[in-house]
Design an enzyme around this catalytic site. Sequence first.
Site, PDB file in Angstrom:
ATOM      1  CE1 TYR A 183      -6.391   4.741  -2.258  1.00 10.68           C
ATOM      2  CE2 TYR A 183      -4.920   4.148  -0.469  1.00 10.68           C
ATOM      3  CZ  TYR A 183      -6.118   3.988  -1.137  1.00 10.68           C
ATOM      4  OH  TYR A 183      -7.032   3.085  -0.692  1.00 10.68           O
ATOM      5  CB  THR A 219      -6.559   2.531  -5.339  1.00 11.33           C
ATOM      6  OG1 THR A 219      -5.680   1.460  -4.969  1.00 11.33           O
ATOM      7  CG2 THR A 219      -7.910   2.330  -4.669  1.00 11.33           C
ATOM      8  CG  HIS A 259     -11.293  -0.010  -1.093  1.00 15.39           C
ATOM      9  ND1 HIS A 259     -10.518   0.798  -1.879  1.00 15.39           N
ATOM     10  CD2 HIS A 259     -10.725   0.033   0.120  1.00 15.39           C
ATOM     11  CE1 HIS A 259      -9.533   1.300  -1.178  1.00 15.39           C
ATOM     12  NE2 HIS A 259      -9.623   0.852   0.055  1.00 15.39           N
ATOM     13  CE  LYS A 268      -6.994  -3.117  -4.282  1.00 15.15           C
ATOM     14  NZ  LYS A 268      -7.799  -2.255  -3.414  1.00 15.15           N
ATOM     15  CB  SER A 289      -0.879  -0.001   1.259  1.00 17.18           C
ATOM     16  OG  SER A 289      -1.463   1.275   1.458  1.00 17.18           O
TER      17      SER A 289
HETATM   18  C1  LIG Z   1      -7.731  -2.503   6.563  1.00 20.94           C
HETATM   19  C2  LIG Z   1      -7.729  -2.361   5.088  1.00 20.94           C
HETATM   20  C3  LIG Z   1      -6.863  -1.454   4.493  1.00 20.94           C
HETATM   21  C4  LIG Z   1      -6.859  -1.310   3.115  1.00 20.94           C
HETATM   22  N1  LIG Z   1      -5.970  -0.467   2.539  1.00 20.94           N
HETATM   23  C5  LIG Z   1      -5.942  -0.339   1.198  1.00 20.94           C
HETATM   24  C6  LIG Z   1      -4.988   0.495   0.598  1.00 20.94           C
HETATM   25  O1  LIG Z   1      -4.153   1.108   1.234  1.00 20.94           O
HETATM   26  N2  LIG Z   1      -5.038   0.621  -0.755  1.00 20.94           N
HETATM   27  C7  LIG Z   1      -5.967  -0.052  -1.523  1.00 20.94           C
HETATM   28  O2  LIG Z   1      -5.983   0.097  -2.737  1.00 20.94           O
HETATM   29  N3  LIG Z   1      -6.843  -0.888  -0.955  1.00 20.94           N
HETATM   30  C8  LIG Z   1      -6.853  -1.049   0.376  1.00 20.94           C
HETATM   31  N4  LIG Z   1      -7.738  -1.913   0.937  1.00 20.94           N
HETATM   32  C9  LIG Z   1      -8.600  -2.746   0.079  1.00 20.94           C
HETATM   33  C10 LIG Z   1      -7.895  -4.072  -0.246  1.00 20.94           C
HETATM   34  O3  LIG Z   1      -6.826  -3.857  -1.130  1.00 20.94           O
HETATM   35  C11 LIG Z   1      -8.841  -5.082  -0.903  1.00 20.94           C
HETATM   36  O4  LIG Z   1      -9.467  -4.491  -2.014  1.00 20.94           O
HETATM   37  C12 LIG Z   1      -9.894  -5.634   0.037  1.00 20.94           C
HETATM   38  O5  LIG Z   1      -9.407  -5.764   1.336  1.00 20.94           O
HETATM   39  C13 LIG Z   1     -10.351  -6.983  -0.467  1.00 20.94           C
HETATM   40  O6  LIG Z   1     -11.375  -7.488   0.319  1.00 20.94           O
HETATM   41  P1  LIG Z   1     -11.168  -8.564   1.487  1.00 20.94           P
HETATM   42  O7  LIG Z   1     -10.634  -7.809   2.644  1.00 20.94           O
HETATM   43  O8  LIG Z   1     -12.562  -9.059   1.682  1.00 20.94           O
HETATM   44  O9  LIG Z   1     -10.206  -9.620   0.985  1.00 20.94           O
HETATM   45  C14 LIG Z   1      -7.751  -2.079   2.314  1.00 20.94           C
HETATM   46  C15 LIG Z   1      -8.608  -2.986   2.913  1.00 20.94           C
HETATM   47  C16 LIG Z   1      -8.599  -3.153   4.291  1.00 20.94           C
HETATM   48  C17 LIG Z   1      -9.518  -4.171   4.901  1.00 20.94           C
HETATM   49  C1  LIG Z   2      -7.813   5.974   1.347  1.00 19.98           C
HETATM   50  C2  LIG Z   2      -8.028   4.743   2.156  1.00 19.98           C
HETATM   51  C3  LIG Z   2      -6.966   4.398   3.141  1.00 19.98           C
HETATM   52  C4  LIG Z   2      -6.610   3.004   3.294  1.00 19.98           C
HETATM   53  C5  LIG Z   2      -7.655   2.159   2.718  1.00 19.98           C
HETATM   54  O1  LIG Z   2      -7.656   1.915   1.548  1.00 19.98           O
HETATM   55  C6  LIG Z   2      -8.705   1.645   3.539  1.00 19.98           C
HETATM   56  O2  LIG Z   2      -8.713   1.872   4.750  1.00 19.98           O
HETATM   57  O3  LIG Z   2      -9.595   0.986   2.985  1.00 19.98           O
END
Ligand SMILES: Cc1cc2nc3c(=O)[nH]c(=O)nc-3n(C[C@H](O)[C@H](O)[C@H](O)COP(=O)(O)O)c2cc1C
Ligand SMILES: CCCCC(=O)C(=O)O
Length: 395
Positions: free
Chosen positions: A139, A165, A267, A243, A115
């Site tokens: 981002y 993203t 997401h 994404k 990330s």
């Molecule tokens: C705690 C958390 C933080 C995340 N941070 C990011 C991030 O920094 N950038 C991003 O593109 N997606 C982020 N995501 C989305 C994940 O990349 C992903 O799309 C998602 O977690 C997939 O679903 P799942 O948790 O059911 O496997 C985050 C998701 C979670 C749960």
């Molecule tokens: C801009 C979102 C920050 C991290 C993230 O992707 C999340 O918490 O889902």
Amino acid sequence: MAQSKTLAHFEPVNLYEFEALAKLKLPKMVYDYYSSGADDQYTLADNIEAFKRLRLVPRVLVDISAQDISTTILGVPSSFPLVIAPTAMQRMAHPDGECATARAAAKNGVIMTLSSWSTTSIEQVAKAAPGAPRWFQLYVYKDRDVTAKLVRRAEKAGYLAIALTVDTPRLGRREADIHNKFSLPSHLTMANFVEEGDAEKSHMEQGAGSGLAAYVASLIDRSLSWKDIAWLKSITRLPILVKGVVTRADAEIAVRNGVAGIIVSNHGARQLDTSLATIDCLEEVVAGAQGKVPVFVDSGVRRGTDIVKSLALGAQAVQIGRGVLWGLAVGGEEGVDRVLKLLRDEFELALGLCGCRSVKDIRREMVVRTTSEGKRPLSNGPMMNGWASNNHARL
Ligand SMILES: Cc1cc2nc3c(=O)[nH]c(=O)nc-3n(C[C@H](O)[C@H](O)[C@H](O)COP(=O)(O)O)c2cc1C
Ligand SMILES: CCCCC(=O)C(=O)O
């Protein structure tokens, strides 16, 4: 070590048990941030339910004594069709954070996506598992110089692709974070901005509501649009994946703009609540990609059977987000290693029980859509697919 002891006492045998154990170990603010979806969390539940509505139709008496579940992702070998999705701020789960994830990914032969908002820098993560394949999630900051610098650093440190993203011009409303006044604990930083001495970007203020929402609102570029793919391509030679695409129309535009891959994602249900479960969007996006670029899917993948279903519907691989965080919380590198092995084993078993020797044997006909009660829709007839009824024509 306390972490290993936990694993020794209670060995989680699936991702749900990893989550239950992680919940016991994590501070409430952190668990809530990791687990939450947006608003009423309808999509959060549906991401899981939608996989359940899909049922598998196995073939039998296929010799599966020599299974090969490996694949190739953007030209890179992968031990099975899974990529680690980017999740922000992993050192809240375990002190080793992103380095532990990187080492476990390397050990298991899968690609990790880092990330932009990691609590370990781009370079430190690269050093944690030298030579292992990695993508960098981007981002886009209002300050495009800051953004370009991140991309250049990732390229220099050997990351193989940029996952842009596209579903987060604003942050979804995660109510638990508002109640908890979520912010990054003060001993941690958004590590990619520390070197720059950029405190506004490396730290998060604790305020009246979600500190993350405030951070995103003040720093992230809401004007991001399709024309920025060309901008991104002008500053890097790395392949660019988008994404967060969930429609055929956007997949077609993405392909026209020269992306190298599409990640179907909502997401993890953290952005637009009541949006469709991604597994229900996948085939549309695959149609829009017209076989020109690979399509990946995430959000709700918890089981090896979910991976089989995703591939049957046209994905090249799945991504997992929360599962890795639960592994990290339970046991650092060892915990992530266990999660990856678990999913690998579940996938291999499900594939074999479907009568497939390798990922190439997976067919669309292996998956049927059912009603929420698990019944086949009447309109599709009693045996709705050739896979089940064509009397082994494939063999
Ligand atoms: C705690 C958390 C933080 C995340 N941070 C990011 C991030 O920094 N950038 C991003 O593109 N997606 C982020 N995501 C989305 C994940 O990349 C992903 O799309 C998602 O977690 C997939 O679903 P799942 O948790 O059911 O496997 C985050 C998701 C979670 C749960
Ligand atoms: C801009 C979102 C920050 C991290 C993230 O992707 C999340 O918490 O889902």
